[in-house]
Design an enzyme around this catalytic site. Structure first.
Site, PDB file in Angstrom:
ATOM      1  NE  ARG A 109      -3.875   0.593   1.796  1.00 59.07           N
ATOM      2  CZ  ARG A 109      -5.154   0.711   2.424  1.00 59.07           C
ATOM      3  NH1 ARG A 109      -5.285   1.538   3.556  1.00 59.07           N
ATOM      4  NH2 ARG A 109      -5.941  -0.062   1.952  1.00 59.07           N
ATOM      5  CG  HIS A 166      -8.303   0.215  -2.835  1.00 65.83           C
ATOM      6  ND1 HIS A 166      -7.584  -0.898  -2.711  1.00 65.83           N
ATOM      7  CD2 HIS A 166      -9.111   0.378  -1.744  1.00 65.83           C
ATOM      8  CE1 HIS A 166      -7.966  -0.976  -1.314  1.00 65.83           C
ATOM      9  NE2 HIS A 166      -8.731  -0.303  -1.032  1.00 65.83           N
ATOM     10  CD  GLN A 223     -13.128  -1.767  -0.755  1.00 70.37           C
ATOM     11  OE1 GLN A 223     -12.247  -1.850   0.107  1.00 70.37           O
ATOM     12  NE2 GLN A 223     -14.347  -2.269  -0.690  1.00 70.37           N
ATOM     13  CG  ASP A 253     -13.582   6.469  -1.300  1.00 73.45           C
ATOM     14  OD1 ASP A 253     -13.359   6.352  -0.145  1.00 73.45           O
ATOM     15  OD2 ASP A 253     -12.624   6.583  -2.039  1.00 73.45           O
ATOM     16  CB  CYS A 267     -14.240   1.329  -0.369  1.00 76.73           C
ATOM     17  SG  CYS A 267     -13.529   3.215  -0.189  1.00 76.73           S
ATOM     18  NE  ARG A 296     -10.307  -5.352   0.309  1.00 76.65           N
ATOM     19  CZ  ARG A 296      -9.747  -4.001   0.809  1.00 76.65           C
ATOM     20  NH1 ARG A 296     -10.250  -3.039   1.354  1.00 76.65           N
ATOM     21  NH2 ARG A 296      -8.503  -4.239   0.792  1.00 76.65           N
TER      22      ARG A 296
HETATM   23  N1  NVA Z   1      -9.897   6.987  -1.699  1.00 76.31           N
HETATM   24  C1  NVA Z   1      -9.781   6.301  -0.216  1.00 76.31           C
HETATM   25  C2  NVA Z   1     -10.007   4.688  -0.240  1.00 76.31           C
HETATM   26  C3  NVA Z   1      -9.516   4.208   1.295  1.00 76.31           C
HETATM   27  C4  NVA Z   1      -9.805   3.044   1.323  1.00 76.31           C
HETATM   28  C5  NVA Z   1      -8.200   6.623  -0.027  1.00 76.31           C
HETATM   29  O1  NVA Z   1      -7.342   6.790  -0.727  1.00 76.31           O
HETATM   30  O2  NVA Z   1      -7.905   7.140   1.081  1.00 76.31           O
HETATM   31  N1   CP Z   2     -11.090   0.043   2.378  1.00 79.87           N
HETATM   32  C1   CP Z   2     -10.082  -0.078   2.818  1.00 79.87           C
HETATM   33  O1   CP Z   2      -9.044  -0.329   1.908  1.00 79.87           O
HETATM   34  O2   CP Z   2      -9.771   0.050   4.127  1.00 79.87           O
HETATM   35  P1   CP Z   2      -8.567   0.292   4.831  1.00 79.87           P
HETATM   36  O3   CP Z   2      -8.088   1.689   4.356  1.00 79.87           O
HETATM   37  O4   CP Z   2      -9.050   0.236   6.250  1.00 79.87           O
HETATM   38  O5   CP Z   2      -7.829  -0.617   4.532  1.00 79.87           O
END
Ligand code: NVA
Ligand code: CP
Length: 310
Positions: free
Chosen positions: A108, A135, A138, A230, A270, A298
């Site tokens: 990540r 992502h 997800q 989101d 998500c 997930r």
């Molecule tokens: N768009 C959000 C998704 C989190 C799972 C982010 O990147 O923070």
């Molecule tokens: N939806 C998602 O990826 O959640 P986290 O940021 O908690 O991993």
């Protein structure tokens, strides 16, 4: 015939064939059923997966770690801040070193090119656990969840209300591969990336899907089977928060917007949610919401990915 996906990276849904997506979804269903029946399935005994996190996580971290354990393997949490990466060791050298110890790696990170670069030097499969651009895990599990609820994906209308961000991009790729009609509805200046739009339209032409860009939330949700939203401010964009709150104020998923979609519309997010911003409490906690089913899936979906590629 089962497709051999051993060694494959999962970096973008765009890189997968529709058959590979189907195989991931089918495997997910089998693994979910085994889990519910209490049947043990441990094809990854003796295998290890590293999980490099440059950003926070609740769901991704816990579902990958638990999933690997359930498959008989072991997952190591590696905070990027504690790795030598932080002190300037290159991505290439990190990838070549970790390939000597591990059987798979999940990353990540911020810049999508970092994971592309990592994968170039890695001899073990690389899974994208979220970048600023995409992502995929997800969205693959979201597609599984939609299919579970609707029994089909073809010709469903998905309205995504909000930022043209990593979630919007992966949903566009996911819809394109599976025959859904997606309407991305964002305020001016926050539309999805034009190259992702172009690529997803190329994929959509092969499956009968369509990729639509809208600016009016009411029009976007008309006849929708699914409303997805989101956060307005993704991780790493915190300094833009105040400006974004203003730009997105007309793009909240609230009860009156949900009423304008189909009667049996599914509401998805998500998570984590910023309640009271992109979605109201009554909607996220209401009868259309399936957000915790999404979160659960997930686990099952990522187990399928790990079992298929490691
Ligand atoms: N768009 C959000 C998704 C989190 C799972 C982010 O990147 O923070
Ligand atoms: N939806 C998602 O990826 O959640 P986290 O940021 O908690 O991993």
């Amino acid at each position: 015939m089962a497709l051999d996906m051993k060694g494959k990276d999962i970096i973008s849904i765009h890189d997968l064939s529709s058959e590979e997506v189907d195989q991931i979804l089918d495997t997910t269903q089998i693994l979910k059923m085994k889990q519910k029946l209490g049947e043990s399935y441990q094809p990854l005994k003796g295998k290890t997966m590293g999980m490099i996190f440059q950003k926070s996580s609740t769901r991704t971290r816990v579902s990958f770690e638990v999933g690997m354990w359930q498959l008989g393997g072991y997952a190591l949490f590696l905070s990027a801040n504690d790795l030598q990466l932080k002190r300037g060791e290159t991505i290439a050298d990190t990838a070549r070193n970790l390939s000597r110890y591990l059987d798979g790696v999940m990353i990540r990170t911020y810049d999508h090119q970092d994971i592309v670069e990592y994968a170039r030097y890695s001899s073990i499969p690389v899974i994208n656990g979220l970048t600023d651009l995409l992502h995929p895990c997800q969205v693959l599990s979201d597609i599984f969840t939609i299919k579970e609820k609707k029994n089909t994906l073809e010709d469903l209308k998905l309205a995504y209300i909000g930022d043209g961000n990593n979630m919007a991009h992966s949903l566009m790729f996911g819809a394109a591969k599976t025959g859904m009609h997606i309407y991305i509805c964002s305020p001016s200046g926050y539309e999805p990336d034009s190259e992702i739009t172009r690529l997803s339209r190329l994929d959509a032409a092969k499956t009968g899907a369509s990729i639509n860009i809208e600016s009016d939330p009411v029009q976007a949700v008309e006849n929708a089977d699914i409303i997805y939203t989101d956060v307005w401010t993704s991780m790493g964009m915190e300094e833009e928060q105040e400006e974004r709150l203003k730009s997105f104020s007309r793009y909240q998923v609230d009860g009156s917007l949900v009423e304008k979609a189909k009667e049996d519309v599914l509401v998805m997010h998500c998570l984590p949610a910023h309640r009271g911003e992109e979605i109201t409490d009554d909607v996220i906690d209401g009868p259309h919401s399936i957000v915790f089913d999404q979160a659960e899936n997930r686990l099952h979906l990522q187990k399928a990915i790990m079992a298929l590629i490691i």
